[in-house]
Enzyme design. Sequence first.
Site, PDB file in Angstrom:
ATOM      1  CE  LYS A  48      -0.085   2.236  -2.354  1.00  0.00           C
ATOM      2  NZ  LYS A  48      -0.387   3.483  -1.649  1.00  0.00           N
TER       3      LYS A  48
HETATM    4  N1  PMP Z   1       3.656  -1.647   1.291  1.00  0.00           N
HETATM    5  C1  PMP Z   1       3.862  -1.526  -0.023  1.00  0.00           C
HETATM    6  C2  PMP Z   1       4.572  -2.610  -0.746  1.00  0.00           C
HETATM    7  C3  PMP Z   1       3.442  -0.382  -0.704  1.00  0.00           C
HETATM    8  O1  PMP Z   1       3.663  -0.255  -2.020  1.00  0.00           O
HETATM    9  C4  PMP Z   1       2.798   0.632   0.036  1.00  0.00           C
HETATM   10  C5  PMP Z   1       2.360   1.871  -0.683  1.00  0.00           C
HETATM   11  N2  PMP Z   1       3.332   2.895  -0.760  1.00  0.00           N
HETATM   12  C6  PMP Z   1       2.604   0.479   1.412  1.00  0.00           C
HETATM   13  C7  PMP Z   1       3.052  -0.689   2.006  1.00  0.00           C
HETATM   14  C8  PMP Z   1       1.982   1.519   2.280  1.00  0.00           C
HETATM   15  O2  PMP Z   1       0.640   1.805   1.948  1.00  0.00           O
HETATM   16  P1  PMP Z   1       0.104   3.275   2.027  1.00  0.00           P
HETATM   17  O3  PMP Z   1       0.757   4.054   0.903  1.00  0.00           O
HETATM   18  O4  PMP Z   1      -1.374   3.165   1.838  1.00  0.00           O
HETATM   19  O5  PMP Z   1       0.478   3.858   3.332  1.00  0.00           O
END
Ligand code: PMP
Length: 344
Positions: A48
């Site tokens: 992130k």
């Molecule tokens: N794994 C974790 C621990 C996350 O915080 C997130 C983000 N929500 C994701 C996977 C998935 O990533 P994305 O939001 O880019 O699909």
Amino acid sequence: MKKQINAYSNILDLIGSTPLVKLNRITAPLTGNFYAKLECFNPGHSSKDRIAIHIIEEAERKGILKPGSTIIETTSGNTGFSLAMVSIVKGYKCILAVSSKSSPDKIDMLRSMGANVYVCPAHVSADDPRSYYEVAKRLHSETPNSIYINQYFNELNINAHYSSTGPEIWEQTNGQITHLVACSGTGGTISGIARYLKEQNPKIKVLGVDAYGSVLKKYHETGEFDHNEVYPYRIEGLGKNLIPSATDFNAIDRYVKVTDGESAHMARKLAHTEGIFAGYTSGAATQALYQLNTEGEFTEDSNVVVVFPDHGSRYMSKVYSNEWMENQGFFDIQDAEVPEEIKY
Ligand code: PMP
């Protein structure tokens, strides 16, 4: 002449360029070659960081943000931490509206990074003025020079990964990647990487990881929102009970669903077999590798890149707590797929 000091100009310079690491023992029973993209090597310990810096710097370029402006988002998770980190360094205020379900640990972590955290009641509906969505929207409309990140519905979330994670994976594999396996929450990670990789080689297969209790897989297959697919589950950050516009469903070939229990065991096995201390969704993605392998998705020549989104330290009171595992009933699960010699 003065010797140069070999230092980064600040912590944000460390965002991106995360390592790709070969998986060895945990994938030994599977067909193909497997490589993990370790997003915990970002300074905020998750993928992130990439969207936080990308969205904030886009807003700076457009002149929306100036020193002293405010960044607003609704999350107690990784995105909140990354936004708080970028805000501190760049001199912005960061307001995070979170649900009262968030653990005190998480709230403390965000406050430690200087965020102003509004804890909103979890039991109200999304359109209630007290909900964290509505509180964030209100604060955004009341605060001049503020931006609302809105990661589930922000195209820049996809662009962040299109412009960084995708090219990194392409270069690290020297274009030899055949499959991408990535969790889908907002969908930004998988969609951004997929768009970039498919532009380089349309044959690359993109496989999304979804949770039982989430609507994404069914929506991808039918184009319809099936309310029966939605029920509570434990994995955080993966799957969703709405359709995010930050997911490019056309860039994803197929989804595979994983369970809470098997994903938790896989996260623990990653630590015990590879020495990689990763988050719950990294376990979910590894579990997906096993299921996809059983379904004949890979061959001997496959070069599979799997994204590990964050670090295990955020899950000490969950996946890495024996008591929590016991309380979930996860120790009762038989896992027949992983051979005895690599069991932990
Ligand atoms: N794994 C974790 C621990 C996350 O915080 C997130 C983000 N929500 C994701 C996977 C998935 O990533 P994305 O939001 O880019 O699909």
